[in-house]
Design a protein around this motif. Structure first.
Motif, PDB file in Angstrom:
ATOM      1  N   PHE A 117     -54.254  51.317  49.148  1.00  0.00           N
ATOM      2  CA  PHE A 117     -53.871  49.944  48.874  1.00  0.00           C
ATOM      3  C   PHE A 117     -52.365  49.802  48.692  1.00  0.00           C
ATOM      4  N   SER A 118     -51.884  48.638  49.098  1.00  0.00           N
ATOM      5  CA  SER A 118     -50.510  48.251  48.793  1.00  0.00           C
ATOM      6  C   SER A 118     -50.416  47.917  47.312  1.00  0.00           C
ATOM      7  N   ASP A 119     -49.224  47.578  46.858  1.00  0.00           N
ATOM      8  CA  ASP A 119     -49.080  47.024  45.521  1.00  0.00           C
ATOM      9  C   ASP A 119     -49.882  45.726  45.446  1.00  0.00           C
ATOM     10  N   GLY A 120     -50.309  45.367  44.244  1.00  0.00           N
ATOM     11  CA  GLY A 120     -51.068  44.137  44.079  1.00  0.00           C
ATOM     12  C   GLY A 120     -50.205  42.911  44.286  1.00  0.00           C
ATOM     13  N   TYR A 121     -50.775  41.886  44.916  1.00  0.00           N
ATOM     14  CA  TYR A 121     -50.003  40.667  45.188  1.00  0.00           C
ATOM     15  C   TYR A 121     -50.671  39.401  44.648  1.00  0.00           C
ATOM     16  N   LEU A 122     -51.871  39.512  44.081  1.00  0.00           N
ATOM     17  CA  LEU A 122     -52.540  38.318  43.562  1.00  0.00           C
ATOM     18  C   LEU A 122     -53.520  38.712  42.464  1.00  0.00           C
ATOM     19  N   ALA A 123     -53.409  38.039  41.324  1.00  0.00           N
ATOM     20  CA  ALA A 123     -54.348  38.254  40.221  1.00  0.00           C
ATOM     21  C   ALA A 123     -54.720  36.889  39.660  1.00  0.00           C
ATOM     22  N   PRO A 216     -60.429  36.769  32.850  1.00  0.00           N
ATOM     23  CA  PRO A 216     -59.171  37.174  33.483  1.00  0.00           C
ATOM     24  C   PRO A 216     -59.368  38.389  34.386  1.00  0.00           C
ATOM     25  N   ALA A 217     -58.711  38.353  35.548  1.00  0.00           N
ATOM     26  CA  ALA A 217     -58.849  39.435  36.522  1.00  0.00           C
ATOM     27  C   ALA A 217     -57.550  40.208  36.695  1.00  0.00           C
ATOM     28  N   THR A 218     -56.700  40.182  35.674  1.00  0.00           N
ATOM     29  CA  THR A 218     -55.387  40.820  35.807  1.00  0.00           C
ATOM     30  C   THR A 218     -55.455  42.333  35.997  1.00  0.00           C
ATOM     31  N   ASP A 219     -56.542  42.948  35.564  1.00  0.00           N
ATOM     32  CA  ASP A 219     -56.700  44.387  35.770  1.00  0.00           C
ATOM     33  C   ASP A 219     -57.122  44.718  37.201  1.00  0.00           C
ATOM     34  N   PHE A 220     -57.465  43.688  37.966  1.00  0.00           N
ATOM     35  CA  PHE A 220     -57.977  43.896  39.327  1.00  0.00           C
ATOM     36  C   PHE A 220     -57.226  43.030  40.328  1.00  0.00           C
ATOM     37  N   PRO A 221     -55.914  43.261  40.497  1.00  0.00           N
ATOM     38  CA  PRO A 221     -55.183  42.457  41.487  1.00  0.00           C
ATOM     39  C   PRO A 221     -55.664  42.771  42.895  1.00  0.00           C
ATOM     40  N   ALA A 222     -55.466  41.836  43.783  1.00  0.00           N
ATOM     41  CA  ALA A 222     -55.785  42.063  45.193  1.00  0.00           C
ATOM     42  C   ALA A 222     -54.647  42.822  45.846  1.00  0.00           C
ATOM     43  N   GLY A 223     -54.999  43.683  46.780  1.00  0.00           N
ATOM     44  CA  GLY A 223     -53.997  44.424  47.543  1.00  0.00           C
ATOM     45  C   GLY A 223     -54.386  44.479  49.001  1.00  0.00           C
ATOM     46  N   TRP A 224     -53.433  44.760  49.862  1.00  0.00           N
ATOM     47  CA  TRP A 224     -53.730  44.967  51.281  1.00  0.00           C
ATOM     48  C   TRP A 224     -54.240  46.397  51.467  1.00  0.00           C
ATOM     49  N   TYR A 272     -47.986  43.765  41.473  1.00  0.00           N
ATOM     50  CA  TYR A 272     -48.806  44.129  40.322  1.00  0.00           C
ATOM     51  C   TYR A 272     -49.361  45.542  40.524  1.00  0.00           C
ATOM     52  N   GLN A 273     -49.572  46.229  39.404  1.00  0.00           N
ATOM     53  CA  GLN A 273     -50.169  47.551  39.460  1.00  0.00           C
ATOM     54  C   GLN A 273     -51.586  47.488  38.905  1.00  0.00           C
ATOM     55  N   ALA A 274     -52.539  47.923  39.706  1.00  0.00           N
ATOM     56  CA  ALA A 274     -53.944  47.906  39.272  1.00  0.00           C
ATOM     57  C   ALA A 274     -54.204  48.955  38.200  1.00  0.00           C
ATOM     58  N   LYS A 275     -55.043  48.608  37.245  1.00  0.00           N
ATOM     59  CA  LYS A 275     -55.421  49.555  36.201  1.00  0.00           C
ATOM     60  C   LYS A 275     -56.726  50.263  36.517  1.00  0.00           C
ATOM     61  N   GLY A 276     -57.456  49.717  37.502  1.00  0.00           N
ATOM     62  CA  GLY A 276     -58.746  50.288  37.843  1.00  0.00           C
ATOM     63  C   GLY A 276     -58.636  51.515  38.703  1.00  0.00           C
TER      64      GLY A 276
END
Length: 276
Positions: A117-123, A216-224, A272-276
């Motif tokens: 995955f890329s860095d997160g771009y949407l949470a 909240p979904a901040t721990d699970f940002p979307a990535g490419w 964003y950096q995913a924590k999962g």
């Protein structure tokens, strides 16, 4: 050998040399960026997850479509979209059917075993969409025993046992079949991303659907997502993401497609950096 014949031969050799140079240059560019076809970014996406990626008037549109297109432009690549069911996207990019997936794919440890995955771009937020008389309230415990639809292979599918424990999970291949099941009382609720649920509320205005539970979904940002090991493309996409954030493109698209959501401050912008 006549002078004219020698000139023709020399001309052919020069043309061949130019062609080989062009091919070498194109091949080098492809290898440099990690794409299968030089000059093109082949993108796997969805066509029915509004406002992320959806078909309108015969064209793909949405936050995902516009953002990845802007990123491709930064890399001097032409976007080429392929739409399919969400559940098939990661296996397909892993099999190199396209270069990258852009479809609001949450980054998780399980998915990182399959793709990079890329860095997160949407949470954002998850939401439990339901009828007003379903018995589901703001108390998460009220989902216990309820039939709750999820998009097969989604982050909600993978996290349902933790986030809405006790619910009877019913999986669907896309948003349309899931919200239709809710409409027809085949399920009690739909556990989905908050923003797509707003579109479903408008779609079935006569049902007066509500989202009593938001998470909240901040721990699970979307990535490419890219094929495992494609560090060249991953590096390029991360660079492009920083560029579309820096020039204001990301925030403009966010405000366009999520007008009802809080506007992030400068410190809350991706990556964003995913924590999962």
């Amino acid at each position: 050998m006549t002078k004219s014949y020698a000139a023709r031969v020399l001309g052919l050799l020069c043309a061949l040399a130019l062609a080989l140079t062009a091919c070498s240059s194109a091949s080098g560019k492809s290898n440099k960026l990690g794409v299968a076809k030089a000059g093109t970014l082949k993108i796997g996406t969805s066509n029915n997850i509004k406002p992320y990626a959806y078909a309108e008037n015969g064209k793909l549109t949405g936050f995902e479509i516009d953002l990845i297109s802007a990123a491709a432009k930064k890399l001097d690549l032409k976007p080429d979209f392929v739409a399919m069911d969400f559940s098939g996207l990661l296996p397909a990019v892993n099999n190199k059917q396209f270069d990258v997936v852009a479809s609001a794919v949450g980054i998780t440890s399980v998915r990182k075993k399959m793709v990079d995955f890329s860095d997160g771009y949407l949470a954002g937020y998850f939401g439990v969409l339901t009828r007003p008389n379903s018995g589901i309230t703001k108390d998460v415990a009220t989902v216990k025993g309820k039939k709750v639809a999820v998009l097969q292979g989604s982050i909600e599918d993978g996290q349902a046992a933790t986030l809405i424990p006790g619910a009877q999970i019913v999986r669907f291949p896309d948003d349309n079949t899931a919200d239709l099941a809710l409409k027809n009382n085949r399920v009690d609720a739909f556990f989905n991303d908050f923003d797509p649920n707003l579109g479903i509320i408008k779609k079935y205005a006569d049902l007066h659907l509500v989202q009593p539970i938001t998470i909240p979904a901040t721990d699970f940002p979307a990535g490419w997502a890219v094929h495992k090991g494609n560090t060249k493309l991953l590096t390029a996409l991360n660079r492009a993401l920083k560029q579309v954030v820096a020039d204001g493109t990301w925030l403009r698209l966010y405000k366009k497609y999520f007008p009802q959501d809080p506007v992030p401050s400068q410190s809350q912008l991706p990556p964003y950096q995913a924590k999962g």
